[in-house]
Design a protein around this motif. Structure first.
Motif, PDB file in Angstrom:
ATOM      1  N   LYS A   9      48.147 -41.094  10.819  1.00 50.88           N
ATOM      2  CA  LYS A   9      49.286 -40.471  11.510  1.00 50.88           C
ATOM      3  C   LYS A   9      49.452 -41.105  12.875  1.00 50.88           C
ATOM      4  CE  LYS A   9      49.667 -36.016   9.323  1.00 50.88           C
ATOM      5  NZ  LYS A   9      48.360 -35.599   8.780  1.00 50.88           N
ATOM      6  N   ASN A  10      50.702 -41.377  13.238  1.00 52.25           N
ATOM      7  CA  ASN A  10      50.949 -41.885  14.580  1.00 52.25           C
ATOM      8  C   ASN A  10      50.546 -40.789  15.571  1.00 52.25           C
ATOM      9  OD1 ASN A  10      52.365 -42.502  17.111  1.00 52.25           O
ATOM     10  ND2 ASN A  10      53.198 -44.216  15.928  1.00 52.25           N
ATOM     11  N   PRO A  11      49.647 -41.105  16.502  1.00 50.96           N
ATOM     12  CA  PRO A  11      49.080 -40.050  17.357  1.00 50.96           C
ATOM     13  C   PRO A  11      50.002 -39.535  18.461  1.00 50.96           C
ATOM     14  CG  PRO A  11      48.174 -42.177  17.972  1.00 50.96           C
ATOM     15  CD  PRO A  11      49.071 -42.424  16.797  1.00 50.96           C
TER      16      PRO A  11
ATOM     17  N   ALA B  53      46.986 -44.752  26.584  1.00 48.94           N
ATOM     18  CA  ALA B  53      46.122 -43.633  26.197  1.00 48.94           C
ATOM     19  C   ALA B  53      45.351 -43.979  24.928  1.00 48.94           C
ATOM     20  CB  ALA B  53      46.954 -42.371  26.002  1.00 48.94           C
ATOM     21  N   GLN B  54      46.010 -44.658  23.986  1.00 50.57           N
ATOM     22  CA  GLN B  54      45.335 -44.997  22.725  1.00 50.57           C
ATOM     23  C   GLN B  54      44.279 -46.091  22.943  1.00 50.57           C
ATOM     24  OE1 GLN B  54      45.675 -43.101  20.078  1.00 50.57           O
ATOM     25  NE2 GLN B  54      44.113 -44.271  18.996  1.00 50.57           N
TER      26      GLN B  54
ATOM     27  N   ALA C  19      39.447 -45.122  12.563  1.00 51.17           N
ATOM     28  CA  ALA C  19      40.691 -44.349  12.606  1.00 51.17           C
ATOM     29  C   ALA C  19      41.422 -44.566  13.930  1.00 51.17           C
ATOM     30  CB  ALA C  19      40.386 -42.872  12.393  1.00 51.17           C
ATOM     31  N   SER C  20      40.681 -44.605  15.027  1.00 51.21           N
ATOM     32  CA  SER C  20      41.351 -44.770  16.336  1.00 51.21           C
ATOM     33  C   SER C  20      41.980 -46.156  16.433  1.00 51.21           C
ATOM     34  CB  SER C  20      40.381 -44.512  17.496  1.00 51.21           C
ATOM     35  OG  SER C  20      39.444 -45.554  17.604  1.00 51.21           O
ATOM     36  N   TYR C  21      41.330 -47.159  15.821  1.00 49.08           N
ATOM     37  CA  TYR C  21      41.884 -48.517  15.874  1.00 49.08           C
ATOM     38  C   TYR C  21      43.139 -48.623  14.992  1.00 49.08           C
ATOM     39  CZ  TYR C  21      41.835 -53.494  16.826  1.00 49.08           C
ATOM     40  OH  TYR C  21      42.183 -54.754  17.270  1.00 49.08           O
ATOM     41  N   LEU C  22      43.125 -47.932  13.854  1.00 45.85           N
ATOM     42  CA  LEU C  22      44.322 -47.929  12.992  1.00 45.85           C
ATOM     43  C   LEU C  22      45.472 -47.191  13.681  1.00 45.85           C
ATOM     44  CD1 LEU C  22      42.844 -47.327   9.438  1.00 45.85           C
ATOM     45  CD2 LEU C  22      43.573 -49.476  10.473  1.00 45.85           C
ATOM     46  N   GLN C  23      45.133 -46.120  14.384  1.00 46.27           N
ATOM     47  CA  GLN C  23      46.163 -45.399  15.146  1.00 46.27           C
ATOM     48  C   GLN C  23      46.740 -46.293  16.238  1.00 46.27           C
ATOM     49  OE1 GLN C  23      44.137 -41.802  16.388  1.00 46.27           O
ATOM     50  NE2 GLN C  23      45.179 -40.635  14.798  1.00 46.27           N
ATOM     51  N   LEU C  24      45.875 -47.103  16.847  1.00 47.05           N
ATOM     52  CA  LEU C  24      46.361 -48.052  17.854  1.00 47.05           C
ATOM     53  C   LEU C  24      47.365 -49.013  17.208  1.00 47.05           C
ATOM     54  CD1 LEU C  24      46.267 -49.332  20.698  1.00 47.05           C
ATOM     55  CD2 LEU C  24      44.303 -50.695  19.919  1.00 47.05           C
ATOM     56  N   GLY C  25      47.028 -49.481  16.004  1.00 47.01           N
ATOM     57  CA  GLY C  25      47.946 -50.368  15.278  1.00 47.01           C
ATOM     58  C   GLY C  25      49.293 -49.698  15.066  1.00 47.01           C
ATOM     59  N   SER C  26      49.247 -48.424  14.714  1.00 53.05           N
ATOM     60  CA  SER C  26      50.480 -47.671  14.491  1.00 53.05           C
ATOM     61  C   SER C  26      51.282 -47.543  15.799  1.00 53.05           C
ATOM     62  CB  SER C  26      50.106 -46.311  13.896  1.00 53.05           C
ATOM     63  OG  SER C  26      51.193 -45.447  13.932  1.00 53.05           O
ATOM     64  N   VAL C  27      50.592 -47.228  16.893  1.00 58.05           N
ATOM     65  CA  VAL C  27      51.271 -47.118  18.197  1.00 58.05           C
ATOM     66  C   VAL C  27      51.897 -48.463  18.590  1.00 58.05           C
ATOM     67  CG1 VAL C  27      50.882 -46.708  20.673  1.00 58.05           C
ATOM     68  CG2 VAL C  27      49.840 -45.203  19.000  1.00 58.05           C
TER      69      VAL C  27
END
Ligand SMILES: O=c1ccn([C@H]2C[C@H](O)[C@@H](COP(=O)(O)OP(=O)(O)OP(=O)(O)O)O2)c(=O)[nH]1
Length: 161
Positions: free
Chosen positions: A92-94, A100-101, A126-134
């Motif tokens: 999910k896009n955080p 912040a990411q 997960a945090s790195y994938l969220q960074l990719g999404s951001v």
């Protein structure tokens, strides 16, 4: 995304580098943790997201993606070092700023370094994938860019890099 396939590619590359650099089974967990954080810093520099003092534009999407997949290499490699494998789930896009990411990812890196357990690994991934999404990357283009850089890494080893 097929992470299984990427773990296998990473395993082969790591083995190739280990042999090529005559590591002889030397423990490189510390080096890989630092390498990941350096890559995350380089990635942040490409985006320039935190440079409130500067008007210079960020680098282009593809250059940033190239830098992003270096981090994917080291995260996969760290999982292989410790025997953990991230399994695919919806990212999910955080709804956080890039800055912040990035700070979340650094936090996850240090947590994993201090306590390299499965849960910390999952959170790091997960945090790195969220960074990719951001940063606006689609899973498919991340995978393609990973495969491309994986090949480049073999060429660099062959060139005595
Ligand atoms: O055991 C390893 C060691 C390295 N790599 C990969 C990860 C990354 O894709 C690349 C290293 O990053 P980069 O290409 O930026 O290397 P560098 O030495 O930092 O490059 P430069 O000197 O151009 O900054 O090697 C692995 O996959 N496994």
């Amino acid at each position: 995304m097929e992470w299984d396939c990427l773990y296998q590619m990473q395993k082969d590359l790591d083995k190739y580098i280990e042999n090529n650099q005559s590591l002889g089974g030397r423990e490189v967990f510390e080096e890989k943790c630092l390498a990941l954080m350096v890559e995350v810093g380089e990635l942040a520099n490409e985006t320039r997201c935190f440079k409130f003092w500067s008007k210079k534009p960020r680098n282009n999407h593809y250059r940033i993606l190239e830098e992003y997949v270096d981090g994917i290499h080291f995260i996969l490699s760290l999982g292989l070092e410790k025997g953990y494998q991230y399994s695919s789930r919806e990212v999910k896009n955080p709804d956080r700023s890039e800055t912040a990411q990035f700070n979340k990812v650094f936090q996850a890196c240090t947590s994993f370094h201090q306590h390299p357990a499965q849960e910390e690994y999952e959170q790091l991934f997960a945090s790195y994938l969220q960074l990719g999404s951001v940063l606006g990357f689609k899973e498919e283009e991340v995978q393609q860019a990973y495969i491309k850089k994986n090949e480049v890494n073999y060429v660099r080893q062959e060139e005595g890099y």
